[in-house]
Design a protein around this motif. Structure first.
Motif, PDB file in Angstrom:
ATOM      1  N   VAL A 189       0.839  -1.203   0.000  1.00  0.00           N
ATOM      2  CA  VAL A 189       0.000   0.000   0.000  1.00  0.00           C
ATOM      3  C   VAL A 189       0.873   1.252   0.000  1.00  0.00           C
ATOM      4  N   THR A 190       1.935   1.259   0.782  1.00  0.00           N
ATOM      5  CA  THR A 190       2.847   2.406   0.828  1.00  0.00           C
ATOM      6  C   THR A 190       3.456   2.666  -0.540  1.00  0.00           C
ATOM      7  N   ILE A 191       3.886   1.604  -1.215  1.00  0.00           N
ATOM      8  CA  ILE A 191       4.449   1.744  -2.564  1.00  0.00           C
ATOM      9  C   ILE A 191       3.388   2.304  -3.510  1.00  0.00           C
ATOM     10  N   LYS A 231      11.019   6.372  -6.125  1.00  0.00           N
ATOM     11  CA  LYS A 231      11.134   4.923  -5.934  1.00  0.00           C
ATOM     12  C   LYS A 231      11.603   4.633  -4.518  1.00  0.00           C
ATOM     13  N   ILE A 232      10.982   3.636  -3.917  1.00  0.00           N
ATOM     14  CA  ILE A 232      11.373   3.259  -2.558  1.00  0.00           C
ATOM     15  C   ILE A 232      12.661   2.453  -2.617  1.00  0.00           C
ATOM     16  N   ILE A 233      13.646   2.904  -1.867  1.00  0.00           N
ATOM     17  CA  ILE A 233      14.955   2.259  -1.833  1.00  0.00           C
ATOM     18  C   ILE A 233      15.039   1.281  -0.660  1.00  0.00           C
ATOM     19  N   GLU A 234      14.470   1.683   0.460  1.00  0.00           N
ATOM     20  CA  GLU A 234      14.496   0.876   1.679  1.00  0.00           C
ATOM     21  C   GLU A 234      13.149   0.991   2.359  1.00  0.00           C
ATOM     22  N   ILE A 235      12.635  -0.130   2.909  1.00  0.00           N
ATOM     23  CA  ILE A 235      11.352  -0.083   3.593  1.00  0.00           C
ATOM     24  C   ILE A 235      11.289  -1.190   4.639  1.00  0.00           C
ATOM     25  N   SER A 236      10.658  -0.883   5.761  1.00  0.00           N
ATOM     26  CA  SER A 236      10.439  -1.886   6.812  1.00  0.00           C
ATOM     27  C   SER A 236       9.140  -1.537   7.523  1.00  0.00           C
ATOM     28  N   PHE A 237       8.597  -2.498   8.258  1.00  0.00           N
ATOM     29  CA  PHE A 237       7.342  -2.255   8.965  1.00  0.00           C
ATOM     30  C   PHE A 237       7.400  -2.870  10.349  1.00  0.00           C
ATOM     31  N   SER A 238       6.515  -2.393  11.215  1.00  0.00           N
ATOM     32  CA  SER A 238       6.325  -2.997  12.533  1.00  0.00           C
ATOM     33  C   SER A 238       4.857  -2.859  12.901  1.00  0.00           C
ATOM     34  N   HIS A 239       4.386  -3.776  13.732  1.00  0.00           N
ATOM     35  CA  HIS A 239       2.997  -3.767  14.203  1.00  0.00           C
ATOM     36  C   HIS A 239       2.976  -3.417  15.678  1.00  0.00           C
ATOM     37  N   PHE A 241       0.573  -4.707  17.819  1.00  0.00           N
ATOM     38  CA  PHE A 241       0.133  -5.871  18.590  1.00  0.00           C
ATOM     39  C   PHE A 241       0.622  -7.198  18.032  1.00  0.00           C
ATOM     40  N   VAL A 242       1.204  -7.192  16.852  1.00  0.00           N
ATOM     41  CA  VAL A 242       1.612  -8.430  16.196  1.00  0.00           C
ATOM     42  C   VAL A 242       3.095  -8.648  16.432  1.00  0.00           C
ATOM     43  N   GLN A 243       3.436  -9.860  16.826  1.00  0.00           N
ATOM     44  CA  GLN A 243       4.839 -10.182  17.062  1.00  0.00           C
ATOM     45  C   GLN A 243       5.458 -10.707  15.774  1.00  0.00           C
ATOM     46  N   ILE A 244       6.565 -10.134  15.344  1.00  0.00           N
ATOM     47  CA  ILE A 244       7.284 -10.574  14.157  1.00  0.00           C
ATOM     48  C   ILE A 244       8.248 -11.685  14.574  1.00  0.00           C
ATOM     49  N   LEU A 245       8.112 -12.848  13.946  1.00  0.00           N
ATOM     50  CA  LEU A 245       8.939 -13.993  14.309  1.00  0.00           C
ATOM     51  C   LEU A 245      10.114 -14.198  13.367  1.00  0.00           C
ATOM     52  N   ALA A 246      10.100 -13.549  12.224  1.00  0.00           N
ATOM     53  CA  ALA A 246      11.188 -13.689  11.262  1.00  0.00           C
ATOM     54  C   ALA A 246      11.310 -12.389  10.490  1.00  0.00           C
ATOM     55  N   GLU A 247      12.460 -12.151   9.963  1.00  0.00           N
ATOM     56  CA  GLU A 247      12.660 -10.974   9.132  1.00  0.00           C
ATOM     57  C   GLU A 247      13.621 -11.321   8.020  1.00  0.00           C
ATOM     58  N   GLY A 248      13.642 -10.519   6.982  1.00  0.00           N
ATOM     59  CA  GLY A 248      14.519 -10.779   5.860  1.00  0.00           C
ATOM     60  C   GLY A 248      14.589  -9.595   4.936  1.00  0.00           C
ATOM     61  N   ARG A 249      15.254  -9.771   3.829  1.00  0.00           N
ATOM     62  CA  ARG A 249      15.415  -8.721   2.836  1.00  0.00           C
ATOM     63  C   ARG A 249      15.054  -9.284   1.474  1.00  0.00           C
ATOM     64  N   ILE A 250      14.491  -8.420   0.650  1.00  0.00           N
ATOM     65  CA  ILE A 250      14.189  -8.797  -0.715  1.00  0.00           C
ATOM     66  C   ILE A 250      14.778  -7.734  -1.635  1.00  0.00           C
ATOM     67  N   ARG A 251      15.371  -8.168  -2.704  1.00  0.00           N
ATOM     68  CA  ARG A 251      15.943  -7.235  -3.676  1.00  0.00           C
ATOM     69  C   ARG A 251      15.231  -7.458  -4.991  1.00  0.00           C
ATOM     70  N   ILE A 252      14.772  -6.353  -5.565  1.00  0.00           N
ATOM     71  CA  ILE A 252      14.042  -6.441  -6.835  1.00  0.00           C
ATOM     72  C   ILE A 252      14.813  -5.687  -7.899  1.00  0.00           C
ATOM     73  N   VAL A 284       5.276   2.088   8.982  1.00  0.00           N
ATOM     74  CA  VAL A 284       6.143   1.830   7.837  1.00  0.00           C
ATOM     75  C   VAL A 284       7.239   2.886   7.826  1.00  0.00           C
ATOM     76  N   ASN A 285       8.459   2.446   7.852  1.00  0.00           N
ATOM     77  CA  ASN A 285       9.620   3.332   7.731  1.00  0.00           C
ATOM     78  C   ASN A 285      10.218   3.103   6.353  1.00  0.00           C
ATOM     79  N   PHE A 286      10.433   4.172   5.603  1.00  0.00           N
ATOM     80  CA  PHE A 286      10.978   3.977   4.265  1.00  0.00           C
ATOM     81  C   PHE A 286      11.821   5.155   3.836  1.00  0.00           C
ATOM     82  N   PHE A 287      12.612   4.896   2.828  1.00  0.00           N
ATOM     83  CA  PHE A 287      13.435   5.924   2.204  1.00  0.00           C
ATOM     84  C   PHE A 287      13.191   5.830   0.703  1.00  0.00           C
ATOM     85  N   ALA A 288      12.825   6.937   0.094  1.00  0.00           N
ATOM     86  CA  ALA A 288      12.555   6.964  -1.340  1.00  0.00           C
ATOM     87  C   ALA A 288      13.472   7.963  -2.020  1.00  0.00           C
TER      88      ALA A 288
END
Length: 118
Positions: free
Chosen positions: A54-56, A97-105, A107-118, A89-93
């Motif tokens: 949605v941010t993109i 174009k968005i260069i870097e983006i991450s999110f946090s909730h 109430f929701v616990q994040i159990l894994a994280e990673g990176r994707i390159r497009i 949502v934290n991002f840098f554009a």
């Protein structure tokens, strides 16, 4: 994961995931919900990956300028948009174009994280 979701045959079309958002929040950048298949009741009230999408979309549609971090209303019940949770949502554009983006909730616990390159 999308291929596995498609094999469940919720719809005849592949990649049925989408997000619904509006800008009607009084406190946040918008409100979100993620209906995967409304007729079967498969509706996700909060989705960090969907919030990134949605941010993109908002940046590409000129709804945000790419200089602010965003907070959305999410969670709550699957039959209404928005909710008591907050997805940040934290991002840098650069150049629209968005260069870097991450999110946090909130109430929701994040159990894994990673990176994707497009």
């Amino acid at each position: 994961m999308q291929n596995r979701f498609d094999k469940l045959k919720f719809t005849s079309k592949s990649n049925a995931d989408f997000a619904v958002y509006d800008r009607r929040s009084k406190e946040c950048a918008g409100r979100l919900i993620f209906p995967h298949n409304v007729s079967s009741g498969h509706i996700e009230p909060a989705c960090g990956t969907g919030t990134v999408a949605v941010t993109i979309a908002m940046l590409l549609n000129g709804q945000i300028d790419g200089k602010d971090n965003l907070v959305f209303e999410s969670g709550g019940l699957p039959d209404r948009i928005g909710g008591p949770e907050r997805t940040k949502v934290n991002f840098f554009a650069e150049e629209g174009k968005i260069i870097e983006i991450s999110f946090s909730h909130s109430f929701v616990q994040i159990l894994a994280e990673g990176r994707i390159r497009i």
